[in-house]
Write a protein that holds these residues in place. Structure first.
Motif, PDB file in Angstrom:
ATOM      1  N   VAL A  59       0.848  -1.189   0.000  1.00  0.00           N
ATOM      2  CA  VAL A  59       0.000   0.000   0.000  1.00  0.00           C
ATOM      3  C   VAL A  59       0.886   1.242   0.000  1.00  0.00           C
ATOM      4  O   VAL A  59       2.053   1.196   0.396  1.00  0.00           O
ATOM      5  CB  VAL A  59      -0.945   0.035   1.229  1.00  0.00           C
ATOM      6  N   PRO A  60       0.356   2.382  -0.449  1.00  0.00           N
ATOM      7  CA  PRO A  60       1.173   3.601  -0.501  1.00  0.00           C
ATOM      8  C   PRO A  60       1.646   4.033   0.885  1.00  0.00           C
ATOM      9  O   PRO A  60       0.973   3.797   1.895  1.00  0.00           O
ATOM     10  CB  PRO A  60       0.213   4.634  -1.099  1.00  0.00           C
ATOM     11  N   VAL A  61       2.798   4.665   0.896  1.00  0.00           N
ATOM     12  CA  VAL A  61       3.307   5.330   2.099  1.00  0.00           C
ATOM     13  C   VAL A  61       3.131   6.823   1.887  1.00  0.00           C
ATOM     14  O   VAL A  61       3.705   7.396   0.955  1.00  0.00           O
ATOM     15  CB  VAL A  61       4.783   4.985   2.355  1.00  0.00           C
ATOM     16  N   VAL A  62       2.314   7.444   2.736  1.00  0.00           N
ATOM     17  CA  VAL A  62       1.941   8.851   2.580  1.00  0.00           C
ATOM     18  C   VAL A  62       2.701   9.690   3.602  1.00  0.00           C
ATOM     19  O   VAL A  62       2.637   9.428   4.807  1.00  0.00           O
ATOM     20  CB  VAL A  62       0.425   9.048   2.778  1.00  0.00           C
ATOM     21  N   LEU A  63       3.386  10.693   3.120  1.00  0.00           N
ATOM     22  CA  LEU A  63       4.060  11.654   3.992  1.00  0.00           C
ATOM     23  C   LEU A  63       3.325  12.982   3.912  1.00  0.00           C
ATOM     24  O   LEU A  63       3.037  13.479   2.821  1.00  0.00           O
ATOM     25  CB  LEU A  63       5.517  11.850   3.557  1.00  0.00           C
ATOM     26  N   PHE A  64       3.029  13.566   5.054  1.00  0.00           N
ATOM     27  CA  PHE A  64       2.408  14.889   5.099  1.00  0.00           C
ATOM     28  C   PHE A  64       3.521  15.931   5.074  1.00  0.00           C
ATOM     29  O   PHE A  64       4.345  15.989   5.980  1.00  0.00           O
ATOM     30  CB  PHE A  64       1.514  15.009   6.325  1.00  0.00           C
ATOM     31  N   SER A  65       3.525  16.733   4.006  1.00  0.00           N
ATOM     32  CA  SER A  65       4.675  17.574   3.730  1.00  0.00           C
ATOM     33  C   SER A  65       4.249  18.836   2.986  1.00  0.00           C
ATOM     34  O   SER A  65       3.296  18.804   2.199  1.00  0.00           O
ATOM     35  CB  SER A  65       5.677  16.790   2.866  1.00  0.00           C
ATOM     36  N   ILE A 100       5.529  20.094   0.451  1.00  0.00           N
ATOM     37  CA  ILE A 100       5.689  19.973  -0.996  1.00  0.00           C
ATOM     38  C   ILE A 100       4.632  19.061  -1.611  1.00  0.00           C
ATOM     39  O   ILE A 100       4.593  18.891  -2.835  1.00  0.00           O
ATOM     40  CB  ILE A 100       7.088  19.462  -1.376  1.00  0.00           C
ATOM     41  N   GLY A 101       3.746  18.507  -0.783  1.00  0.00           N
ATOM     42  CA  GLY A 101       2.743  17.589  -1.285  1.00  0.00           C
ATOM     43  C   GLY A 101       1.607  18.284  -2.018  1.00  0.00           C
ATOM     44  O   GLY A 101       1.430  19.506  -1.931  1.00  0.00           O
ATOM     45  N   ALA A 102       0.816  17.485  -2.727  1.00  0.00           N
ATOM     46  CA  ALA A 102      -0.381  18.000  -3.384  1.00  0.00           C
ATOM     47  C   ALA A 102      -1.420  18.345  -2.324  1.00  0.00           C
ATOM     48  O   ALA A 102      -1.566  17.620  -1.336  1.00  0.00           O
ATOM     49  CB  ALA A 102      -0.938  16.959  -4.351  1.00  0.00           C
ATOM     50  N   PRO A 103      -2.157  19.452  -2.486  1.00  0.00           N
ATOM     51  CA  PRO A 103      -3.164  19.829  -1.484  1.00  0.00           C
ATOM     52  C   PRO A 103      -4.236  18.749  -1.335  1.00  0.00           C
ATOM     53  O   PRO A 103      -4.675  18.157  -2.323  1.00  0.00           O
ATOM     54  CB  PRO A 103      -3.763  21.126  -2.058  1.00  0.00           C
ATOM     55  N   LEU A 104      -4.627  18.497  -0.107  1.00  0.00           N
ATOM     56  CA  LEU A 104      -5.702  17.544   0.162  1.00  0.00           C
ATOM     57  C   LEU A 104      -7.030  18.187  -0.226  1.00  0.00           C
ATOM     58  O   LEU A 104      -7.386  19.249   0.283  1.00  0.00           O
ATOM     59  CB  LEU A 104      -5.714  17.169   1.642  1.00  0.00           C
ATOM     60  N   ASN A 105      -7.761  17.560  -1.144  1.00  0.00           N
ATOM     61  CA  ASN A 105      -9.050  18.093  -1.575  1.00  0.00           C
ATOM     62  C   ASN A 105     -10.080  16.970  -1.644  1.00  0.00           C
ATOM     63  O   ASN A 105      -9.792  15.820  -1.327  1.00  0.00           O
ATOM     64  CB  ASN A 105      -8.918  18.812  -2.920  1.00  0.00           C
ATOM     65  N   HIS A 106     -11.299  17.327  -2.053  1.00  0.00           N
ATOM     66  CA  HIS A 106     -12.386  16.359  -2.038  1.00  0.00           C
ATOM     67  C   HIS A 106     -12.110  15.185  -2.973  1.00  0.00           C
ATOM     68  O   HIS A 106     -12.414  14.034  -2.636  1.00  0.00           O
ATOM     69  CB  HIS A 106     -13.701  17.025  -2.430  1.00  0.00           C
ATOM     70  N   THR A 107     -11.529  15.456  -4.117  1.00  0.00           N
ATOM     71  CA  THR A 107     -11.218  14.375  -5.055  1.00  0.00           C
ATOM     72  C   THR A 107     -10.250  13.377  -4.433  1.00  0.00           C
ATOM     73  O   THR A 107     -10.433  12.152  -4.560  1.00  0.00           O
ATOM     74  CB  THR A 107     -10.613  14.953  -6.350  1.00  0.00           C
ATOM     75  N   ALA A 108      -9.230  13.883  -3.739  1.00  0.00           N
ATOM     76  CA  ALA A 108      -8.271  13.001  -3.075  1.00  0.00           C
ATOM     77  C   ALA A 108      -8.934  12.207  -1.954  1.00  0.00           C
ATOM     78  O   ALA A 108      -8.682  11.016  -1.789  1.00  0.00           O
ATOM     79  CB  ALA A 108      -7.102  13.818  -2.531  1.00  0.00           C
ATOM     80  N   VAL A 109      -9.792  12.869  -1.187  1.00  0.00           N
ATOM     81  CA  VAL A 109     -10.489  12.167  -0.101  1.00  0.00           C
ATOM     82  C   VAL A 109     -11.358  11.043  -0.653  1.00  0.00           C
ATOM     83  O   VAL A 109     -11.392   9.932  -0.101  1.00  0.00           O
ATOM     84  CB  VAL A 109     -11.337  13.163   0.715  1.00  0.00           C
ATOM     85  N   GLU A 110     -12.077  11.306  -1.746  1.00  0.00           N
ATOM     86  CA  GLU A 110     -12.887  10.252  -2.359  1.00  0.00           C
ATOM     87  C   GLU A 110     -12.021   9.081  -2.801  1.00  0.00           C
ATOM     88  O   GLU A 110     -12.411   7.914  -2.669  1.00  0.00           O
ATOM     89  CB  GLU A 110     -13.671  10.813  -3.545  1.00  0.00           C
ATOM     90  N   HIS A 111     -10.839   9.388  -3.328  1.00  0.00           N
ATOM     91  CA  HIS A 111      -9.922   8.313  -3.732  1.00  0.00           C
ATOM     92  C   HIS A 111      -9.544   7.448  -2.541  1.00  0.00           C
ATOM     93  O   HIS A 111      -9.643   6.211  -2.585  1.00  0.00           O
ATOM     94  CB  HIS A 111      -8.663   8.901  -4.363  1.00  0.00           C
ATOM     95  N   TRP A 112      -9.111   8.087  -1.454  1.00  0.00           N
ATOM     96  CA  TRP A 112      -8.673   7.327  -0.290  1.00  0.00           C
ATOM     97  C   TRP A 112      -9.829   6.595   0.379  1.00  0.00           C
ATOM     98  O   TRP A 112      -9.642   5.510   0.941  1.00  0.00           O
ATOM     99  CB  TRP A 112      -7.975   8.247   0.710  1.00  0.00           C
ATOM    100  N   SER A 113     -11.044   7.153   0.301  1.00  0.00           N
ATOM    101  CA  SER A 113     -12.194   6.515   0.953  1.00  0.00           C
ATOM    102  C   SER A 113     -12.588   5.216   0.273  1.00  0.00           C
ATOM    103  O   SER A 113     -13.272   4.382   0.871  1.00  0.00           O
ATOM    104  CB  SER A 113     -13.394   7.473   0.969  1.00  0.00           C
ATOM    105  N   GLY A 114     -12.162   5.027  -0.969  1.00  0.00           N
ATOM    106  CA  GLY A 114     -12.459   3.783  -1.677  1.00  0.00           C
ATOM    107  C   GLY A 114     -11.242   2.905  -1.872  1.00  0.00           C
ATOM    108  O   GLY A 114     -11.294   1.929  -2.634  1.00  0.00           O
ATOM    109  N   SER A 115     -10.170   3.216  -1.173  1.00  0.00           N
ATOM    110  CA  SER A 115      -8.919   2.480  -1.345  1.00  0.00           C
ATOM    111  C   SER A 115      -8.767   1.394  -0.283  1.00  0.00           C
ATOM    112  O   SER A 115      -9.608   1.241   0.597  1.00  0.00           O
ATOM    113  CB  SER A 115      -7.731   3.449  -1.251  1.00  0.00           C
TER     114      SER A 115
END
Length: 255
Positions: free
Chosen positions: A86-92, A94-109
């Motif tokens: 599974v992905p390793v996510v770093l909060f940083s 330089i990261g891409a901003p967390l938005n609704h599209t990203a949340v929907e992706h993670w909610s179905g992962s």
């Protein structure tokens, strides 16, 4: 789905996971959250997880070896396919901003490993070797990644079935595709009059089409005033109707 959180402060998560309506997601296992302290994988009497930066400068840097051993323990516990972890996510920053599209992706992962940095940061060699995704909450710096991890977990949890009292509640959230990516409208409840201010008449009319039109107009008005970029995106994707455009033209120069 399962989220494994690497954090030096697991105690920050305990009240969050046991409080509020989203606790249903964690208690039921819909969102399985497991906490891992890299200090448990450090060596020596002092269980050291950080050291001074090469080249000098203020602060300390999280060391790669304890993090690597911690991640290995997580992967063993998950019994992952080594070819497709599974992905390793770093909060940083330089990261891409967390938005609704990203949340929907993670909610179905299937979930992820959430890496919460501290101090001046993490040894870049560990990031280069293991981190696959970087996420930012915005253009500011926090003391660590825990608040960002909590934000992601909360956003994901509320999208799980049965978590909110009304299954369709999140469909009317700001940024949701059901609202064409616009901001939500204002909301009112009892009493009908408070300190001389009354609830807008359309909401009291009982006329469903009139109510929906009022809510749509208010959503457009709020978005035009506070986030016109969302209107631009909605227009580019053909989401705005003739009545929407007419309202927006009437608002020009008035906001």
């Amino acid at each position: 789905m399962r989220f494994d959180v690497i954090t030096l402060f697991p105690e920050l998560f305990a009240p969050f996971l046991a409080s509020g309506i989203t606790r249903r997601a964690y208690a039921s296992g819909l969102v399985d959250v497991r906490l891992w302290n890299p200090r448990d994988y450090a060596e020596g009497n002092y269980r050291r997880v950080d050291d001074r930066p090469f080249g000098g400068g203020p602060g300390m840097v999280m060391m790669a070896p304890p993090l690597e051993r911690c991640l290995a323990a997580i992967r063993a516990d998950r019994a992952e396919d080594v070819a497709a972890p599974v992905p390793v996510v770093l909060f940083s920053p330089i990261g891409a901003p967390l938005n609704h599209t990203a949340v929907e992706h993670w909610s179905g992962s299937a979930g992820a490993v959430l890496l919460c940095g501290r101090y001046e940061g993490i040894d870049q060699r560990f990031i280069d070797r293991y981190v696959t995704v970087q996420i930012s909450l915005g253009d500011f710096v926090l003391s660590g990644g825990e608040i960002a991890a909590l934000a992601l977990l909360d956003a994901v949890a509320r999208l799980q079935p049965g978590v909110l009292n009304d299954a369709g509640s999140h469909q009317l959230d700001s940024f949701n595709p059901a609202l064409d990516g616009l901001l939500d409208c204002p909301h009112y409840t009892r009493p009908e009059e408070w300190q001389g201010d009354v609830v807008p008449a359309p909401l009291l009319s009982g006329h469903h089409a009139q109510i929906e039109r009022w809510r749509r107009d208010q959503s457009l008005r709020t978005t035009a005033q506070h986030r016109p970029d969302l209107l631009t995106a909605a227009r580019a994707h053909g989401k705005l109707q003739t009545a929407d455009e007419a309202l927006l033209r009437s608002l020009q120069g008035k906001l």
